[in-house]
Structure formats: C-alpha cells, structure tokens
Motif scaffolding. Structure first.
Motif, short mmCIF file in Angstrom:
data_model
loop_
_atom_site.label_atom_id
_atom_site.label_comp_id
_atom_site.label_asym_id
_atom_site.label_seq_id
_atom_site.Cartn_x
_atom_site.Cartn_y
_atom_site.Cartn_z
N LEU A 28 0.84 -1.19 0.00
CA LEU A 28 0.00 0.00 0.00
C LEU A 28 0.88 1.25 0.00
CD1 LEU A 28 -2.82 -0.94 2.53
CD2 LEU A 28 -2.91 -0.95 0.05
N LYS A 29 0.41 2.27 -0.69
CA LYS A 29 1.07 3.58 -0.80
C LYS A 29 2.39 3.54 -1.57
CE LYS A 29 -1.38 5.43 3.11
NZ LYS A 29 -1.36 6.24 4.29
N GLU A 30 2.72 2.39 -2.14
CA GLU A 30 3.93 2.27 -2.95
C GLU A 30 3.63 2.76 -4.37
OE1 GLU A 30 6.66 -1.11 -2.31
OE2 GLU A 30 6.14 -1.60 -4.37
N ARG A 31 4.64 3.34 -5.01
CA ARG A 31 4.48 3.80 -6.39
C ARG A 31 4.65 2.63 -7.36
NH1 ARG A 31 3.84 8.90 -6.97
NH2 ARG A 31 4.56 9.05 -9.10
N VAL A 32 3.94 2.71 -8.46
CA VAL A 32 4.02 1.69 -9.52
C VAL A 32 4.09 2.40 -10.87
CG1 VAL A 32 2.83 -0.14 -8.24
CG2 VAL A 32 1.50 1.46 -9.63
N LEU A 33 4.66 1.71 -11.84
CA LEU A 33 4.67 2.18 -13.22
C LEU A 33 3.49 1.53 -13.93
CD1 LEU A 33 6.00 3.57 -15.71
CD2 LEU A 33 7.28 1.44 -16.02
N LEU A 34 2.68 2.33 -14.59
CA LEU A 34 1.55 1.83 -15.36
C LEU A 34 1.89 1.94 -16.84
CD1 LEU A 34 -1.33 3.65 -13.45
CD2 LEU A 34 -0.45 1.34 -13.07
N ALA A 35 1.63 0.88 -17.58
CA ALA A 35 1.85 0.89 -19.03
C ALA A 35 0.55 0.49 -19.70
CB ALA A 35 2.98 -0.06 -19.41
N ALA A 36 -0.05 1.42 -20.41
CA ALA A 36 -1.25 1.13 -21.19
C ALA A 36 -0.78 0.67 -22.57
CB ALA A 36 -2.12 2.38 -21.31
N LEU A 37 -0.91 -0.62 -22.83
CA LEU A 37 -0.55 -1.16 -24.14
C LEU A 37 -1.76 -0.98 -25.04
CD1 LEU A 37 1.30 -4.39 -22.98
CD2 LEU A 37 2.22 -2.09 -23.31
N LEU A 38 -1.58 -0.26 -26.11
CA LEU A 38 -2.72 0.15 -26.92
C LEU A 38 -3.27 -0.94 -27.83
CD1 LEU A 38 -1.56 3.77 -27.73
CD2 LEU A 38 -2.94 2.92 -25.81
N GLU A 39 -2.44 -1.90 -28.17
CA GLU A 39 -2.92 -3.01 -29.01
C GLU A 39 -2.29 -4.29 -28.53
OE1 GLU A 39 -5.45 -4.60 -31.25
OE2 GLU A 39 -5.44 -2.42 -31.20
N PRO A 40 -2.94 -5.18 -27.85
CA PRO A 40 -4.34 -5.10 -27.45
C PRO A 40 -4.49 -4.16 -26.27
CG PRO A 40 -3.35 -7.05 -26.49
CD PRO A 40 -2.29 -6.39 -27.33
N ARG A 41 -5.65 -3.66 -26.02
CA ARG A 41 -5.90 -2.74 -24.90
C ARG A 41 -5.69 -3.50 -23.60
NH1 ARG A 41 -6.34 1.93 -26.99
NH2 ARG A 41 -7.75 2.34 -28.69
N ARG A 42 -4.55 -3.24 -22.98
CA ARG A 42 -4.18 -3.97 -21.76
C ARG A 42 -3.39 -3.02 -20.87
NH1 ARG A 42 -1.45 -9.70 -22.43
NH2 ARG A 42 -3.59 -10.33 -22.16
N LEU A 43 -3.63 -3.12 -19.57
CA LEU A 43 -2.89 -2.33 -18.60
C LEU A 43 -1.91 -3.24 -17.88
CD1 LEU A 43 -2.42 0.31 -17.04
CD2 LEU A 43 -4.33 -0.32 -15.57
N VAL A 44 -0.64 -2.81 -17.81
CA VAL A 44 0.39 -3.57 -17.11
C VAL A 44 0.85 -2.73 -15.92
CG1 VAL A 44 2.62 -4.72 -17.30
CG2 VAL A 44 1.13 -4.58 -19.30
N VAL A 45 0.82 -3.34 -14.74
CA VAL A 45 1.25 -2.66 -13.51
C VAL A 45 2.61 -3.24 -13.12
CG1 VAL A 45 0.68 -2.13 -11.11
CG2 VAL A 45 -1.16 -2.41 -12.81
N HIS A 46 3.63 -2.39 -13.17
CA HIS A 46 5.00 -2.80 -12.85
C HIS A 46 5.36 -2.36 -11.43
CE1 HIS A 46 6.11 -3.68 -17.06
NE2 HIS A 46 5.31 -2.68 -17.36
N PRO A 47 5.75 -3.29 -10.56
CA PRO A 47 6.19 -2.89 -9.22
C PRO A 47 7.58 -2.26 -9.28
CG PRO A 47 6.36 -5.27 -9.49
CD PRO A 47 5.73 -4.74 -10.74
N MET A 48 7.90 -1.46 -8.28
CA MET A 48 9.21 -0.79 -8.22
C MET A 48 10.37 -1.78 -8.22
SD MET A 48 9.23 2.43 -8.40
CE MET A 48 7.79 2.71 -9.38
N VAL A 49 10.18 -2.95 -7.64
CA VAL A 49 11.27 -3.93 -7.60
C VAL A 49 11.70 -4.30 -9.02
CG1 VAL A 49 9.79 -5.98 -7.41
CG2 VAL A 49 12.09 -6.04 -6.48
N GLN A 50 10.76 -4.34 -9.97
CA GLN A 50 11.12 -4.63 -11.35
C GLN A 50 11.91 -3.48 -11.96
OE1 GLN A 50 8.48 -5.96 -14.32
NE2 GLN A 50 9.09 -8.01 -13.76
N LEU A 51 11.49 -2.26 -11.70
CA LEU A 51 12.22 -1.10 -12.23
C LEU A 51 13.64 -1.07 -11.68
CD1 LEU A 51 9.47 1.66 -12.06
CD2 LEU A 51 10.11 0.22 -13.98
N ASP A 52 13.78 -1.46 -10.43
CA ASP A 52 15.10 -1.52 -9.81
C ASP A 52 15.99 -2.53 -10.54
OD1 ASP A 52 17.04 -0.83 -7.83
OD2 ASP A 52 16.58 -2.72 -6.81
N ARG A 53 15.45 -3.69 -10.84
CA ARG A 53 16.22 -4.72 -11.56
C ARG A 53 16.61 -4.25 -12.96
NH1 ARG A 53 12.01 -8.86 -10.36
NH2 ARG A 53 12.31 -9.21 -8.16
#
Length: 147
Positions: free
Chosen positions: A108-133
């Motif tokens: 909770l209250k952690e920041r995430v990266l959101l990626a709206a993939l336009l084709e197909p219409r899909r939302l991907v939620v990336h946790p900060m641990v992935q961005l760190d890697r």
C-alpha cells in the motif's frame, strides 16, 4: 600599412576560414517515443487503488468497465472483460486485489509504473522492484562499473 589594407586582410582571412571549416558532427538523435504504449506512475492509496487519468483515457476505459487480473512475469496484467469481477470506479481508478499485490511485491502507498498497451488494450502494472532490476545495469555503468 594603411587601414584599408588591414581591413582587406581581415576580410580575406575570415572568408578563407569560413570556407575551410567542416560542419560539426551532429549527436545521434534519441529514438522516437513509443507509440504503442502510454506510461504513467501513481502511488497506491490506502485501499490498494491505482489511478492515472492519461493511462485510463488511452485505454478508453470509462467508469463501470469490467476488468480481469492476471499475474505474469512479475507484473499484474489487467484486461477489459465483460465477465470481469471488478469495474473501473467513477474516478477512473482500479483496486488491485491484495493477493495479486502480494504476488508481485507491491505494498500500500507504494508507487508503480503503469503501461497502457494500446494493441491489445491492456494495462500492465510494474512494481518498483522490477524497475530496480531493469535500471541496475545502467546505474552500475554510469557509476563506472561494468554494464
């Protein structure tokens, strides 16, 4: 020497210098921004909700749109699905189920990266641990280590 001669010499040297100069090399242009994705960042609120107006507008998901959730490759995938168990709220937010948040390490209250993939219409939620890697090799390289 006459003043006119000095002025004439100066003009001649300027002309020669201008002719012999080579153009400076141009830096490489950065790659164009992706056109198949719209990115945003947000912090989960105390109820586990995410919200980014630009991302939701890119997906064209309005309030009441039903969605389903899946975990794959350390991220949460969200797809529009009429049979989905949850809907986009009136303010354009989505509540991430606690089990899915735990599966990918989002608190909770952690920041995430959101990626709206336009084709197909899909939302991907990336946790900060992935961005760190993903960013670690770059950070090591710019600090003088191996990439």
């Amino acid at each position: 020497m006459k003043d006119g001669d000095r002025e004439g010499q100066r003009r001649e040297s300027v002309r020669r210098a201008a002719v012999s100069r080579k153009p400076l090399p141009l830096p490489e242009a950065p790659p164009p921004p992706r056109r198949d994705a719209v990115f945003g960042m947000c912090a989960l609120d105390d109820k586990g909700r995410i919200s980014d107006a630009r991302v939701m507008a890119a997906l064209d998901w309005e309030a009441g749109r039903r969605v389903t959730f899946t975990v794959a490759h350390g991220v949460i995938l969200i797809d529009a699905d009429d049979a989905g168990g949850q809907a986009v709220c009136g303010r354009g937010c989505l509540r991430l189920p606690v089990g899915l948040r735990r599966a990918v390490g989002i608190r909770l209250k952690e920041r995430v990266l959101l990626a709206a993939l336009l084709e197909p219409r899909r939302l991907v939620v990336h946790p900060m641990v992935q961005l760190d890697r993903w960013s670690l090799p770059v950070h090591v390289a710019v600090l003088g280590g191996e990439s």
